[in-house]
Design a protein around this motif. Structure first.
Motif, PDB file in Angstrom:
ATOM      1  N   PRO A 181      56.953  57.878 -14.430  1.00 19.61           N
ATOM      2  CA  PRO A 181      57.588  56.790 -13.678  1.00 19.61           C
ATOM      3  C   PRO A 181      58.996  57.180 -13.228  1.00 19.61           C
ATOM      4  O   PRO A 181      59.735  57.849 -13.957  1.00 19.61           O
ATOM      5  CB  PRO A 181      57.632  55.645 -14.700  1.00 19.61           C
ATOM      6  N   ARG A 182      59.354  56.764 -12.038  1.00 16.25           N
ATOM      7  CA  ARG A 182      60.695  57.045 -11.534  1.00 16.25           C
ATOM      8  C   ARG A 182      61.732  56.542 -12.534  1.00 16.25           C
ATOM      9  O   ARG A 182      61.669  55.402 -12.992  1.00 16.25           O
ATOM     10  CB  ARG A 182      60.907  56.370 -10.177  1.00 16.25           C
ATOM     11  N   GLY A 183      62.705  57.395 -12.889  1.00 15.63           N
ATOM     12  CA  GLY A 183      63.739  57.038 -13.849  1.00 15.63           C
ATOM     13  C   GLY A 183      63.389  57.374 -15.286  1.00 15.63           C
ATOM     14  O   GLY A 183      64.184  57.101 -16.191  1.00 15.63           O
ATOM     15  N   TYR A 184      62.232  57.999 -15.500  1.00 18.22           N
ATOM     16  CA  TYR A 184      61.770  58.264 -16.868  1.00 18.22           C
ATOM     17  C   TYR A 184      62.746  59.144 -17.644  1.00 18.22           C
ATOM     18  O   TYR A 184      63.032  58.870 -18.818  1.00 18.22           O
ATOM     19  CB  TYR A 184      60.390  58.929 -16.795  1.00 18.22           C
ATOM     20  N   ASP A 185      63.266  60.206 -17.031  1.00 23.44           N
ATOM     21  CA  ASP A 185      64.192  61.087 -17.749  1.00 23.44           C
ATOM     22  C   ASP A 185      65.480  60.367 -18.116  1.00 23.44           C
ATOM     23  O   ASP A 185      65.981  60.495 -19.242  1.00 23.44           O
ATOM     24  CB  ASP A 185      64.515  62.326 -16.907  1.00 23.44           C
ATOM     25  N   ALA A 186      66.042  59.615 -17.187  1.00 24.95           N
ATOM     26  CA  ALA A 186      67.261  58.855 -17.483  1.00 24.95           C
ATOM     27  C   ALA A 186      67.005  57.844 -18.590  1.00 24.95           C
ATOM     28  O   ALA A 186      67.834  57.664 -19.494  1.00 24.95           O
ATOM     29  CB  ALA A 186      67.754  58.151 -16.219  1.00 24.95           C
ATOM     30  N   ALA A 187      65.845  57.190 -18.545  1.00 28.89           N
ATOM     31  CA  ALA A 187      65.501  56.213 -19.580  1.00 28.89           C
ATOM     32  C   ALA A 187      65.336  56.881 -20.935  1.00 28.89           C
ATOM     33  O   ALA A 187      65.707  56.313 -21.975  1.00 28.89           O
ATOM     34  CB  ALA A 187      64.221  55.474 -19.191  1.00 28.89           C
ATOM     35  N   THR A 188      64.801  58.085 -20.966  1.00 28.24           N
ATOM     36  CA  THR A 188      64.644  58.825 -22.224  1.00 28.24           C
ATOM     37  C   THR A 188      66.001  59.133 -22.835  1.00 28.24           C
ATOM     38  O   THR A 188      66.228  58.910 -24.033  1.00 28.24           O
ATOM     39  CB  THR A 188      63.855  60.117 -21.983  1.00 28.24           C
ATOM     40  N   LEU A 189      66.917  59.653 -22.030  1.00 25.10           N
ATOM     41  CA  LEU A 189      68.257  59.959 -22.532  1.00 25.10           C
ATOM     42  C   LEU A 189      68.945  58.695 -23.043  1.00 25.10           C
ATOM     43  O   LEU A 189      69.568  58.692 -24.117  1.00 25.10           O
ATOM     44  CB  LEU A 189      69.082  60.602 -21.423  1.00 25.10           C
ATOM     45  N   TYR A 190      68.813  57.620 -22.307  1.00 25.92           N
ATOM     46  CA  TYR A 190      69.449  56.355 -22.687  1.00 25.92           C
ATOM     47  C   TYR A 190      68.859  55.785 -23.973  1.00 25.92           C
ATOM     48  O   TYR A 190      69.586  55.377 -24.893  1.00 25.92           O
ATOM     49  CB  TYR A 190      69.306  55.373 -21.533  1.00 25.92           C
ATOM     50  N   ALA A 191      67.540  55.769 -24.079  1.00 22.29           N
ATOM     51  CA  ALA A 191      66.901  55.182 -25.265  1.00 22.29           C
ATOM     52  C   ALA A 191      67.228  55.971 -26.524  1.00 22.29           C
ATOM     53  O   ALA A 191      67.502  55.388 -27.577  1.00 22.29           O
ATOM     54  CB  ALA A 191      65.393  55.122 -25.050  1.00 22.29           C
ATOM     55  N   VAL A 197      76.030  56.514 -20.428  1.00 24.15           N
ATOM     56  CA  VAL A 197      74.819  57.006 -19.775  1.00 24.15           C
ATOM     57  C   VAL A 197      74.284  55.959 -18.807  1.00 24.15           C
ATOM     58  O   VAL A 197      73.906  56.268 -17.667  1.00 24.15           O
ATOM     59  CB  VAL A 197      73.746  57.375 -20.828  1.00 24.15           C
ATOM     60  N   ARG A 198      74.277  54.705 -19.237  1.00 20.21           N
ATOM     61  CA  ARG A 198      73.759  53.648 -18.363  1.00 20.21           C
ATOM     62  C   ARG A 198      74.606  53.497 -17.110  1.00 20.21           C
ATOM     63  O   ARG A 198      74.068  53.296 -16.011  1.00 20.21           O
ATOM     64  CB  ARG A 198      73.683  52.330 -19.125  1.00 20.21           C
ATOM     65  N   ARG A 199      75.921  53.600 -17.245  1.00 19.39           N
ATOM     66  CA  ARG A 199      76.786  53.501 -16.061  1.00 19.39           C
ATOM     67  C   ARG A 199      76.570  54.678 -15.121  1.00 19.39           C
ATOM     68  O   ARG A 199      76.430  54.506 -13.910  1.00 19.39           O
ATOM     69  CB  ARG A 199      78.255  53.447 -16.482  1.00 19.39           C
ATOM     70  N   GLU A 200      76.558  55.888 -15.688  1.00 18.47           N
ATOM     71  CA  GLU A 200      76.509  57.085 -14.852  1.00 18.47           C
ATOM     72  C   GLU A 200      75.148  57.269 -14.176  1.00 18.47           C
ATOM     73  O   GLU A 200      75.061  57.852 -13.100  1.00 18.47           O
ATOM     74  CB  GLU A 200      76.834  58.315 -15.701  1.00 18.47           C
ATOM     75  N   LEU A 201      74.096  56.784 -14.813  1.00 19.63           N
ATOM     76  CA  LEU A 201      72.741  56.948 -14.267  1.00 19.63           C
ATOM     77  C   LEU A 201      72.160  55.610 -13.818  1.00 19.63           C
ATOM     78  O   LEU A 201      70.942  55.443 -13.758  1.00 19.63           O
ATOM     79  CB  LEU A 201      71.841  57.595 -15.324  1.00 19.63           C
ATOM     80  N   ALA A 202      73.040  54.681 -13.468  1.00 16.86           N
ATOM     81  CA  ALA A 202      72.613  53.322 -13.131  1.00 16.86           C
ATOM     82  C   ALA A 202      71.546  53.265 -12.040  1.00 16.86           C
ATOM     83  O   ALA A 202      70.598  52.479 -12.154  1.00 16.86           O
ATOM     84  CB  ALA A 202      73.831  52.486 -12.733  1.00 16.86           C
ATOM     85  N   LEU A 210      69.060  54.969 -11.544  1.00 16.04           N
ATOM     86  CA  LEU A 210      67.750  55.284 -12.099  1.00 16.04           C
ATOM     87  C   LEU A 210      67.319  54.305 -13.189  1.00 16.04           C
ATOM     88  O   LEU A 210      66.143  54.286 -13.573  1.00 16.04           O
ATOM     89  CB  LEU A 210      67.757  56.701 -12.676  1.00 16.04           C
ATOM     90  N   LEU A 211      68.253  53.518 -13.693  1.00 16.07           N
ATOM     91  CA  LEU A 211      67.962  52.644 -14.830  1.00 16.07           C
ATOM     92  C   LEU A 211      67.915  51.162 -14.465  1.00 16.07           C
ATOM     93  O   LEU A 211      67.463  50.352 -15.274  1.00 16.07           O
ATOM     94  CB  LEU A 211      69.013  52.856 -15.925  1.00 16.07           C
ATOM     95  N   GLU A 212      68.367  50.821 -13.274  1.00 16.74           N
ATOM     96  CA  GLU A 212      68.420  49.429 -12.871  1.00 16.74           C
ATOM     97  C   GLU A 212      67.266  49.101 -11.924  1.00 16.74           C
ATOM     98  O   GLU A 212      66.591  49.986 -11.421  1.00 16.74           O
ATOM     99  CB  GLU A 212      69.767  49.117 -12.226  1.00 16.74           C
ATOM    100  N   GLY A 213      67.054  47.838 -11.697  1.00 14.10           N
ATOM    101  CA  GLY A 213      65.986  47.403 -10.808  1.00 14.10           C
ATOM    102  C   GLY A 213      64.628  47.470 -11.482  1.00 14.10           C
ATOM    103  O   GLY A 213      64.488  47.829 -12.655  1.00 14.10           O
ATOM    104  N   GLU A 214      63.605  47.111 -10.732  1.00 16.23           N
ATOM    105  CA  GLU A 214      62.261  47.042 -11.286  1.00 16.23           C
ATOM    106  C   GLU A 214      61.779  48.394 -11.794  1.00 16.23           C
ATOM    107  O   GLU A 214      61.194  48.492 -12.885  1.00 16.23           O
ATOM    108  CB  GLU A 214      61.296  46.512 -10.228  1.00 16.23           C
ATOM    109  N   ASP A 215      62.018  49.465 -11.026  1.00 18.20           N
ATOM    110  CA  ASP A 215      61.567  50.790 -11.448  1.00 18.20           C
ATOM    111  C   ASP A 215      62.256  51.223 -12.730  1.00 18.20           C
ATOM    112  O   ASP A 215      61.623  51.765 -13.642  1.00 18.20           O
ATOM    113  CB  ASP A 215      61.832  51.827 -10.348  1.00 18.20           C
ATOM    114  N   GLY A 216      63.565  50.989 -12.820  1.00 20.06           N
ATOM    115  CA  GLY A 216      64.299  51.383 -14.012  1.00 20.06           C
ATOM    116  C   GLY A 216      63.845  50.619 -15.240  1.00 20.06           C
ATOM    117  O   GLY A 216      63.708  51.200 -16.328  1.00 20.06           O
TER     118      GLY A 216
END
Length: 272
Positions: A190-200, A212-217, A219-225
């Motif tokens: 899923p789009r944003g998966y790598d950013a979500a992995t680092l964040y989680a 991490v959430r600010r810098e990769l926002a 990829l982490l925000e919206g429906e896809d994130g």
């Protein structure tokens, strides 16, 4: 594994030294190696049951060497495959990266002071990875449909945006120089998966997680994130059910609860 690792060093004509680094549940073994041509290297050994040689994890490093020229990663110098008894082995000789990793384990347990330049390089790498066309798969919709309800109690998202992902993008696979290590599992996710992995994985270091959430926002925000983060939480909760990182579970549950869209935000209809 130790004997097979030594055999691989002999096959490459390299001398190994320093501490041994074991991978997940002893499936891999890595150690620094000195090669007469390539100089300082890293010798990593993968073992699988003989009938499982080949496939995604087996070929990941090899195929990544050709696919991601714009990403900071160790150069691949050589491969050596063989089988002994019930096991097959693949040895990978890569360039030695003289940069400390952010964490000795995937779960980040201490705060990090990461520079703006580090995040800029990571964003560039994530963009290059996501833009790569591939026939490999890191996460499947079928797994998402089963695992998300089972481990989060939430309905499974129907993923409409799939992009290439590293697939294991956490602090133990990232260095202080923003080099990305361990490419065995990359593929579509899923789009944003790598950013979500680092964040989680960073939730036990809340200040770093917030950065991490600010810098990769994007990829982490919206429906896809939100969908990507839910998928990652399901994956880590499944791992926790097998005894891994139990102290991360409350933070993962909090992420699952927090991903409900704010009031007034409407989801796009999902095509059927």
């Amino acid at each position: 594994m130790v004997a097979a690792h030594a055999a691989a060093a002999d096959a490459f004509g390299a001398g190994v030294r320093g501490p041994r680094l074991w991978g997940w549940r002893g499936r891999t073994l890595g150690q620094r190696a000195d090669h007469p041509v390539h100089g300082p290297c890293w010798l990593r050994l993968l073992s699988v049951p003989g009938q499982k040689a080949g496939g995604k994890l087996w070929e990941g490093t090899e195929r990544a060497a050709a696919a991601f020229s714009a990403v900071r990663k160790p150069a691949l110098h050589g491969l050596y495959d063989w089988a002994t008894g019930p096991y097959a082995y693949r040895a990978e000789l890569t360039a030695y990266v003289d940069e400390p990793v952010l964490s000795s384990e995937p779960v980040l347990r201490r705060e990090l002071d990461l520079s703006d330049g580090w995040f800029a390089t990571i964003r560039t790498s994530l963009t290059a990875i996501a833009a790569t066309a591939t026939d490999r798969t890191a996460v499947r919709q079928e797994w998402i449909s089963r695992a998300v309800p089972a481990y989060t109690g939430r309905p499974a998202p129907r993923i409409t945006q799939w992009t290439c992902a590293h697939g294991d993008f956490h602090a133990a696979n990232l260095t202080r120089g923003a080099t990305v290590l361990d490419w065995e599992g990359w593929g579509l996710a899923p789009r944003g998966y790598d950013a979500a992995t680092l964040y989680a994985y960073a939730q036990l270091a809340p200040r770093t997680a917030a950065r991490v959430r600010r810098e990769l926002a994007p990829l982490l925000e919206g429906e896809d994130g939100r969908a990507a983060l839910l998928v990652v939480c399901a994956e880590l909760l499944q791992s926790a059910s097998r005894g891994d990182h139990p102290d991360l579970v409350p933070r993962l549950r909090a992420l699952v609860d927090a991903r409900t869209p704010p009031a007034g935000e409407h989801r796009r209809p999902v095509p059927r």
